[in-house]
Write a protein that holds these residues in place. Structure first.
Motif, PDB file in Angstrom:
ATOM      1  N   GLY A  24       0.823  -1.203   0.000  1.00  0.00           N
ATOM      2  CA  GLY A  24       0.000   0.000   0.000  1.00  0.00           C
ATOM      3  C   GLY A  24       0.858   1.254   0.000  1.00  0.00           C
ATOM      4  N   THR A  25       0.233   2.365   0.322  1.00  0.00           N
ATOM      5  CA  THR A  25       0.907   3.658   0.276  1.00  0.00           C
ATOM      6  C   THR A  25       0.701   4.420   1.573  1.00  0.00           C
ATOM      7  OG1 THR A  25       0.512   3.757  -2.110  1.00  0.00           O
ATOM      8  CG2 THR A  25       1.176   5.802  -1.031  1.00  0.00           C
ATOM      9  N   TYR A  26       1.797   4.969   2.117  1.00  0.00           N
ATOM     10  CA  TYR A  26       1.751   5.816   3.301  1.00  0.00           C
ATOM     11  C   TYR A  26       1.761   7.282   2.870  1.00  0.00           C
ATOM     12  CZ  TYR A  26       2.870   1.838   6.349  1.00  0.00           C
ATOM     13  OH  TYR A  26       2.828   0.663   7.035  1.00  0.00           O
ATOM     14  N   TYR A  27       0.932   8.068   3.526  1.00  0.00           N
ATOM     15  CA  TYR A  27       0.893   9.509   3.303  1.00  0.00           C
ATOM     16  C   TYR A  27       1.182  10.205   4.632  1.00  0.00           C
ATOM     17  CZ  TYR A  27      -1.541   8.261  -1.015  1.00  0.00           C
ATOM     18  OH  TYR A  27      -1.876   7.720  -2.231  1.00  0.00           O
ATOM     19  N   GLY A  28       2.058  11.214   4.600  1.00  0.00           N
ATOM     20  CA  GLY A  28       2.328  11.985   5.803  1.00  0.00           C
ATOM     21  C   GLY A  28       3.634  11.672   6.490  1.00  0.00           C
ATOM     22  N   PHE A  29       4.345  10.626   6.032  1.00  0.00           N
ATOM     23  CA  PHE A  29       5.662  10.335   6.600  1.00  0.00           C
ATOM     24  C   PHE A  29       6.718  11.303   6.088  1.00  0.00           C
ATOM     25  CE2 PHE A  29       5.120   5.637   7.941  1.00  0.00           C
ATOM     26  CZ  PHE A  29       5.102   5.995   9.275  1.00  0.00           C
ATOM     27  N   GLY A  30       6.454  11.924   4.941  1.00  0.00           N
ATOM     28  CA  GLY A  30       7.421  12.830   4.340  1.00  0.00           C
ATOM     29  C   GLY A  30       6.736  13.687   3.295  1.00  0.00           C
ATOM     30  N   PRO A  31       7.506  14.395   2.499  1.00  0.00           N
ATOM     31  CA  PRO A  31       6.924  15.328   1.526  1.00  0.00           C
ATOM     32  C   PRO A  31       6.198  14.645   0.378  1.00  0.00           C
ATOM     33  CG  PRO A  31       9.311  15.221   1.288  1.00  0.00           C
ATOM     34  CD  PRO A  31       8.969  14.477   2.533  1.00  0.00           C
ATOM     35  N   VAL A  32       6.531  13.366   0.095  1.00  0.00           N
ATOM     36  CA  VAL A  32       5.845  12.636  -0.970  1.00  0.00           C
ATOM     37  C   VAL A  32       5.313  11.317  -0.393  1.00  0.00           C
ATOM     38  CG1 VAL A  32       7.295  13.628  -2.772  1.00  0.00           C
ATOM     39  CG2 VAL A  32       7.938  11.440  -1.748  1.00  0.00           C
ATOM     40  N   PRO A  33       4.251  10.768  -0.988  1.00  0.00           N
ATOM     41  CA  PRO A  33       3.749   9.462  -0.526  1.00  0.00           C
ATOM     42  C   PRO A  33       4.835   8.395  -0.668  1.00  0.00           C
ATOM     43  CG  PRO A  33       2.167  10.531  -1.981  1.00  0.00           C
ATOM     44  CD  PRO A  33       3.430  11.330  -2.083  1.00  0.00           C
ATOM     45  N   LEU A  34       4.755   7.375   0.177  1.00  0.00           N
ATOM     46  CA  LEU A  34       5.723   6.285   0.164  1.00  0.00           C
ATOM     47  C   LEU A  34       5.009   4.967  -0.109  1.00  0.00           C
ATOM     48  CD1 LEU A  34       7.840   7.289   3.295  1.00  0.00           C
ATOM     49  CD2 LEU A  34       8.495   7.559   0.896  1.00  0.00           C
ATOM     50  N   VAL A  35       5.382   4.322  -1.204  1.00  0.00           N
ATOM     51  CA  VAL A  35       4.873   2.989  -1.523  1.00  0.00           C
ATOM     52  C   VAL A  35       5.617   1.993  -0.635  1.00  0.00           C
ATOM     53  CG1 VAL A  35       4.611   1.253  -3.326  1.00  0.00           C
ATOM     54  CG2 VAL A  35       4.372   3.687  -3.878  1.00  0.00           C
ATOM     55  N   ALA A  36       4.890   1.028  -0.071  1.00  0.00           N
ATOM     56  CA  ALA A  36       5.521   0.167   0.931  1.00  0.00           C
ATOM     57  C   ALA A  36       5.022  -1.267   0.867  1.00  0.00           C
ATOM     58  CB  ALA A  36       5.258   0.719   2.330  1.00  0.00           C
ATOM     59  N   PHE A  37       5.908  -2.155   1.261  1.00  0.00           N
ATOM     60  CA  PHE A  37       5.544  -3.515   1.624  1.00  0.00           C
ATOM     61  C   PHE A  37       5.816  -3.666   3.122  1.00  0.00           C
ATOM     62  CE2 PHE A  37       6.318  -4.384  -2.916  1.00  0.00           C
ATOM     63  CZ  PHE A  37       5.141  -5.074  -3.215  1.00  0.00           C
ATOM     64  N   ASP A  38       4.846  -4.207   3.840  1.00  0.00           N
ATOM     65  CA  ASP A  38       4.994  -4.544   5.255  1.00  0.00           C
ATOM     66  C   ASP A  38       4.733  -6.032   5.413  1.00  0.00           C
ATOM     67  OD1 ASP A  38       5.070  -1.904   7.085  1.00  0.00           O
ATOM     68  OD2 ASP A  38       3.754  -1.528   5.372  1.00  0.00           O
ATOM     69  N   VAL A  39       5.576  -6.694   6.164  1.00  0.00           N
ATOM     70  CA  VAL A  39       5.373  -8.114   6.463  1.00  0.00           C
ATOM     71  C   VAL A  39       5.340  -8.279   7.978  1.00  0.00           C
ATOM     72  CG1 VAL A  39       6.286 -10.454   6.258  1.00  0.00           C
ATOM     73  CG2 VAL A  39       6.514  -8.866   4.333  1.00  0.00           C
ATOM     74  N   PHE A  40       4.301  -8.954   8.456  1.00  0.00           N
ATOM     75  CA  PHE A  40       4.141  -9.214   9.881  1.00  0.00           C
ATOM     76  C   PHE A  40       4.152 -10.719  10.132  1.00  0.00           C
ATOM     77  CE2 PHE A  40       2.003  -5.196   9.077  1.00  0.00           C
ATOM     78  CZ  PHE A  40       2.407  -4.394  10.125  1.00  0.00           C
ATOM     79  N   ARG A  41       4.755 -11.102  11.254  1.00  0.00           N
ATOM     80  CA  ARG A  41       4.625 -12.479  11.748  1.00  0.00           C
ATOM     81  C   ARG A  41       3.667 -12.469  12.933  1.00  0.00           C
ATOM     82  NH1 ARG A  41       6.973 -15.465  15.762  1.00  0.00           N
ATOM     83  NH2 ARG A  41       8.551 -13.855  16.183  1.00  0.00           N
ATOM     84  N   VAL A  42       2.688 -13.348  12.865  1.00  0.00           N
ATOM     85  CA  VAL A  42       1.682 -13.431  13.916  1.00  0.00           C
ATOM     86  C   VAL A  42       1.955 -14.669  14.770  1.00  0.00           C
ATOM     87  CG1 VAL A  42      -0.790 -13.648  14.409  1.00  0.00           C
ATOM     88  CG2 VAL A  42      -0.019 -12.292  12.433  1.00  0.00           C
ATOM     89  N   ALA A  43       1.917 -14.504  16.082  1.00  0.00           N
ATOM     90  CA  ALA A  43       2.119 -15.623  17.008  1.00  0.00           C
ATOM     91  C   ALA A  43       1.173 -15.473  18.184  1.00  0.00           C
ATOM     92  CB  ALA A  43       3.567 -15.674  17.494  1.00  0.00           C
ATOM     93  N   ASP A  44       0.409 -16.506  18.468  1.00  0.00           N
ATOM     94  CA  ASP A  44      -0.506 -16.517  19.617  1.00  0.00           C
ATOM     95  C   ASP A  44      -1.456 -15.327  19.598  1.00  0.00           C
ATOM     96  OD1 ASP A  44       0.737 -18.857  20.640  1.00  0.00           O
ATOM     97  OD2 ASP A  44       2.305 -17.632  21.550  1.00  0.00           O
TER      98      ASP A  44
END
Length: 252
Positions: free
Chosen positions: A74-94
């Motif tokens: 997805g895309t983050y807005y507000g972290f800097g002067p331009v939007p940032l396209v991102a991949f985030d990966v989470f590991r879920v446990a319990d």
């Protein structure tokens, strides 16, 4: 609640509702961080959220679940002067978010293909082909991206349709070839090394790799869509690996 729902609910409560209590509800006490933007543990995350600007927002496009891993594009807005396209990966446990990796890249107004860095199909429609898709993608990564066997590209990428979302690469096999030639002429080499993990669901496969881009240590997140046994679409985020991080866990 499945892992996709958990990640989406946790993110919505924390980053949209700005409910810091979400950290206690959804994040593990020993939350392990690999991002270059924030330190380790729940308290560092709390500090990040307390300091994001009022106009901060995240627009998700794709979400994949593979065992205990959930990947978001997805895309983050507000972290800097331009939007940032991102991949985030989470590991879920319990039932808690236990670990996180990411990579972010500035969004651009125009790409070589005319496609944006995030548009295109987003829903998983063929869950039964997960492992077949992973096999195609990993074959391509090992043989072509790591092995340098450019003559084998046609084994893995469709000659009929290859939609490209990398800002500098046009559509099609010809577009990919032209981009690689142009980079070589400029002395820009792309070298893939270790593939640290993959997240696959249905026709989508995300790989997280490290290597060198123009001689600089680089992280490569590549998302592929597979149809008919061939890769037909590609998105990516490419980011420098910084010399220092706000934690001791590394990017991978």
């Amino acid at each position: 609640m499945d892992n996709k729902d958990l990640v989406q609910k946790a993110g919505s409560e924390l980053f949209i509702d700005r409910d810091l209590g979400a950290i206690d509800r959804w994040w593990a006490a020993d939350y392990r961080q690999h991002s270059a933007m924030v330190g380790d543990g729940p308290e560092a995350l709390r500090g990040l959220v307390e300091n994001v600007p009022a106009d901060f927002r995240y627009e998700p496009v794709r979400i994949l679940a593979d065992g205990d891993l959930v990947a978001m594009h997805g895309t983050y807005y507000g972290f800097g002067p331009v939007p940032l396209v991102a991949f985030d990966v989470f590991r879920v446990a319990d039932g808690k978010l236990a670990e996180h990796w990411d990579a972010l890249q500035p969004a651009v107004a125009e790409t070589a293909s005319g496609r944006s860095q995030v548009d295109g199909p987003a829903e998983v429609t063929a869950p039964e082909q997960t492992e077949a898709s992973r096999a195609v993608v990993m074959g391509f990564v090992e043989a072509v991206l790591k092995g340098g066997q450019a003559d084998r590209i046609g084994e893995f990428i469709s000659s009929e349709q290859y939609h490209q979302h990398n800002p500098a690469v046009p559509d099609g096999l010809d577009g990919l070839g032209a981009a690689l030639k142009a980079w070589a002429e400029q002395g820009i080499t792309v070298e893939y090394g270790t593939v640290h993990r993959s997240v696959a669901e249905g026709e989508f496969v995300l790989t997280q790799s490290e290597g060198l881009l123009g001689g600089k240590p680089t992280v490569f997140y590549d998302l592929f869509r597979v149809d008919g046994g061939k890769i037909v679409e590609h998105w990516d985020v490419v980011a420098d690996i910084p010399e220092s991080l706000p934690h001791g866990n590394g990017l991978f």
